[in-house]
Scaffold this motif. Structure first.
Motif, mmCIF file in Angstrom:
data_model
loop_
_atom_site.group_PDB
_atom_site.id
_atom_site.type_symbol
_atom_site.label_atom_id
_atom_site.label_comp_id
_atom_site.label_asym_id
_atom_site.label_seq_id
_atom_site.Cartn_x
_atom_site.Cartn_y
_atom_site.Cartn_z
ATOM 1 N N HIS A 75 28.579 23.082 -24.393
ATOM 2 C CA HIS A 75 27.251 23.111 -23.632
ATOM 3 C C HIS A 75 26.604 22.510 -23.295
ATOM 4 O O HIS A 75 27.521 20.989 -23.602
ATOM 5 C CB HIS A 75 26.548 23.979 -24.946
ATOM 6 C CG HIS A 75 26.206 23.166 -25.277
ATOM 7 N ND1 HIS A 75 26.168 22.208 -27.119
ATOM 8 C CD2 HIS A 75 24.629 22.165 -25.528
ATOM 9 C CE1 HIS A 75 25.285 21.817 -27.471
ATOM 10 N NE2 HIS A 75 24.635 21.691 -26.791
ATOM 11 N N TYR A 76 25.885 22.140 -22.532
ATOM 12 C CA TYR A 76 24.833 21.076 -22.212
ATOM 13 C C TYR A 76 23.537 21.203 -22.116
ATOM 14 O O TYR A 76 23.131 22.345 -22.649
ATOM 15 C CB TYR A 76 24.894 20.815 -20.566
ATOM 16 C CG TYR A 76 24.479 21.818 -19.530
ATOM 17 C CD1 TYR A 76 23.372 21.402 -19.172
ATOM 18 C CD2 TYR A 76 25.375 22.719 -18.808
ATOM 19 C CE1 TYR A 76 22.154 22.808 -18.476
ATOM 20 C CE2 TYR A 76 24.717 23.604 -18.290
ATOM 21 C CZ TYR A 76 23.312 23.980 -17.750
ATOM 22 O OH TYR A 76 22.962 24.770 -16.899
ATOM 23 N N ASP A 77 22.707 20.328 -22.479
ATOM 24 C CA ASP A 77 21.678 20.009 -22.349
ATOM 25 C C ASP A 77 20.510 20.492 -21.562
ATOM 26 O O ASP A 77 20.995 19.440 -20.074
ATOM 27 C CB ASP A 77 20.841 18.554 -23.660
ATOM 28 C CG ASP A 77 21.839 19.704 -25.643
ATOM 29 O OD1 ASP A 77 21.527 20.728 -25.446
ATOM 30 O OD2 ASP A 77 21.754 18.635 -25.544
ATOM 31 N N SER A 78 19.693 20.787 -21.052
ATOM 32 C CA SER A 78 18.764 20.873 -19.906
ATOM 33 C C SER A 78 17.104 19.779 -19.733
ATOM 34 O O SER A 78 16.691 19.820 -18.885
ATOM 35 C CB SER A 78 18.313 22.446 -19.708
ATOM 36 O OG SER A 78 17.509 22.779 -20.122
ATOM 37 N N LEU A 79 17.835 19.054 -20.621
ATOM 38 C CA LEU A 79 16.870 18.080 -21.438
ATOM 39 C C LEU A 79 16.998 17.033 -21.422
ATOM 40 O O LEU A 79 18.654 17.005 -22.474
ATOM 41 C CB LEU A 79 16.007 18.312 -22.221
ATOM 42 C CG LEU A 79 14.951 19.255 -22.458
ATOM 43 C CD1 LEU A 79 13.887 19.834 -23.284
ATOM 44 C CD2 LEU A 79 13.436 18.827 -21.312
ATOM 45 N N GLU A 80 16.818 15.541 -21.328
ATOM 46 C CA GLU A 80 17.702 13.859 -21.701
ATOM 47 C C GLU A 80 17.632 14.184 -23.499
ATOM 48 O O GLU A 80 16.590 14.769 -24.345
ATOM 49 C CB GLU A 80 16.677 12.950 -21.301
ATOM 50 C CG GLU A 80 17.523 13.205 -19.877
ATOM 51 C CD GLU A 80 16.935 11.844 -19.191
ATOM 52 O OE1 GLU A 80 17.745 11.668 -18.398
ATOM 53 O OE2 GLU A 80 15.884 11.740 -19.139
ATOM 54 N N ASN A 81 18.762 13.556 -24.073
ATOM 55 C CA ASN A 81 17.730 13.972 -25.578
ATOM 56 C C ASN A 81 18.349 12.648 -26.291
ATOM 57 O O ASN A 81 19.452 11.776 -25.431
ATOM 58 C CB ASN A 81 19.321 14.943 -25.887
ATOM 59 C CG ASN A 81 19.752 14.977 -27.278
ATOM 60 O OD1 ASN A 81 18.769 14.021 -28.134
ATOM 61 N ND2 ASN A 81 21.095 15.415 -27.734
ATOM 62 N N PHE A 82 18.204 12.217 -27.207
ATOM 63 C CA PHE A 82 18.018 11.187 -28.215
ATOM 64 C C PHE A 82 18.866 11.749 -29.632
ATOM 65 O O PHE A 82 17.498 12.318 -29.629
ATOM 66 C CB PHE A 82 17.194 9.775 -27.976
ATOM 67 C CG PHE A 82 17.067 8.991 -26.798
ATOM 68 C CD1 PHE A 82 17.294 7.874 -26.399
ATOM 69 C CD2 PHE A 82 16.130 9.290 -25.815
ATOM 70 C CE1 PHE A 82 17.242 7.209 -25.371
ATOM 71 C CE2 PHE A 82 16.168 9.310 -24.489
ATOM 72 C CZ PHE A 82 16.537 7.879 -24.110
ATOM 73 N N MET A 134 12.063 15.671 -20.879
ATOM 74 C CA MET A 134 11.749 15.920 -19.758
ATOM 75 C C MET A 134 12.105 15.075 -18.302
ATOM 76 O O MET A 134 12.371 14.142 -18.545
ATOM 77 C CB MET A 134 10.486 16.337 -18.835
ATOM 78 C CG MET A 134 11.151 17.711 -17.866
ATOM 79 S SD MET A 134 11.907 18.704 -17.475
ATOM 80 C CE MET A 134 10.959 20.182 -18.776
ATOM 81 N N PRO A 135 13.403 15.238 -17.795
ATOM 82 C CA PRO A 135 14.612 13.877 -16.947
ATOM 83 C C PRO A 135 13.172 14.278 -16.429
ATOM 84 O O PRO A 135 12.881 15.594 -15.666
ATOM 85 C CB PRO A 135 15.711 14.671 -16.654
ATOM 86 C CG PRO A 135 15.211 15.749 -16.716
ATOM 87 C CD PRO A 135 14.510 16.579 -17.856
ATOM 88 N N GLU A 136 13.613 13.329 -14.667
ATOM 89 C CA GLU A 136 13.035 13.003 -13.477
ATOM 90 C C GLU A 136 12.929 14.054 -13.058
ATOM 91 O O GLU A 136 13.940 14.596 -12.954
ATOM 92 C CB GLU A 136 13.243 11.110 -13.008
ATOM 93 C CG GLU A 136 12.748 10.759 -13.872
ATOM 94 C CD GLU A 136 12.794 8.910 -13.244
ATOM 95 O OE1 GLU A 136 13.164 9.495 -12.056
ATOM 96 O OE2 GLU A 136 12.496 8.142 -13.916
ATOM 97 N N ARG A 137 12.380 14.506 -12.172
ATOM 98 C CA ARG A 137 12.452 15.657 -11.044
ATOM 99 C C ARG A 137 13.471 15.516 -9.765
ATOM 100 O O ARG A 137 14.718 15.978 -10.169
ATOM 101 C CB ARG A 137 11.003 15.720 -10.120
ATOM 102 C CG ARG A 137 11.419 16.674 -9.199
ATOM 103 C CD ARG A 137 10.385 17.213 -8.990
ATOM 104 N NE ARG A 137 10.254 19.012 -6.909
ATOM 105 C CZ ARG A 137 11.038 20.065 -7.629
ATOM 106 N NH1 ARG A 137 11.009 19.745 -8.603
ATOM 107 N NH2 ARG A 137 10.576 20.438 -5.979
#
Length: 129
Positions: free
Chosen positions: A1-8, A100-103
């Protein structure tokens, strides 16, 4: 899967967490992604090239980057990077921080995944909508 937010993700104590990471460009070419039907998952998620019935022959070219985290290690997991995670049998405590990543980054990655461009086809756009 992938995430739609950046993750640490940071492993705080216990055992290991091992990640297999697939960049968005390779994943979109070799992993038979259809977000309309599968959301953030993929029909095939290994690089064996074999699903038993031969339906994913290009998946063998989706070569993952493997990363193992020990206690005290952290990993930045970019938005839309397909990944799998396996924890060791030892109890493992980890902390995740999503943002949230940059647009513009999101728009660029949508172009990769969905084929949104002047040359895009209806079939490519249908993978996302």
């Amino acid at each position: 899967h992938y995430d739609s937010l950046e993750n640490f993700v940071c492993v705080m104590s216990g055992g290991l967490k091992t990640f297999e990471l697939y960049d968005p460009a390779s994943a979109s070419l070799y992993m038979y992604i259809n977000r309309k039907e599968e959301g953030n998952g993929a029909s095939v998620f290994d690089n064996s090239g074999s699903s038993g019935d031969g339906s994913f022959p290009l998946s063998k070219y989706a070569i993952p980057t493997r990363v193992s985290l020990s206690p005290g290690d952290c990993l930045y997991l970019p938005v839309y990077w397909y990944h799998s995670v396996e924890s060791s049998q030892d109890r493992t405590i980890s902390v995740n921080w999503w943002r949230m990543p940059e647009r513009q980054k999101m728009m660029d990655l949508e172009h990769i995944f969905c084929g949104h461009s002047e040359a895009s086809t209806a079939a490519a756009r249908a993978k996302c909508h």
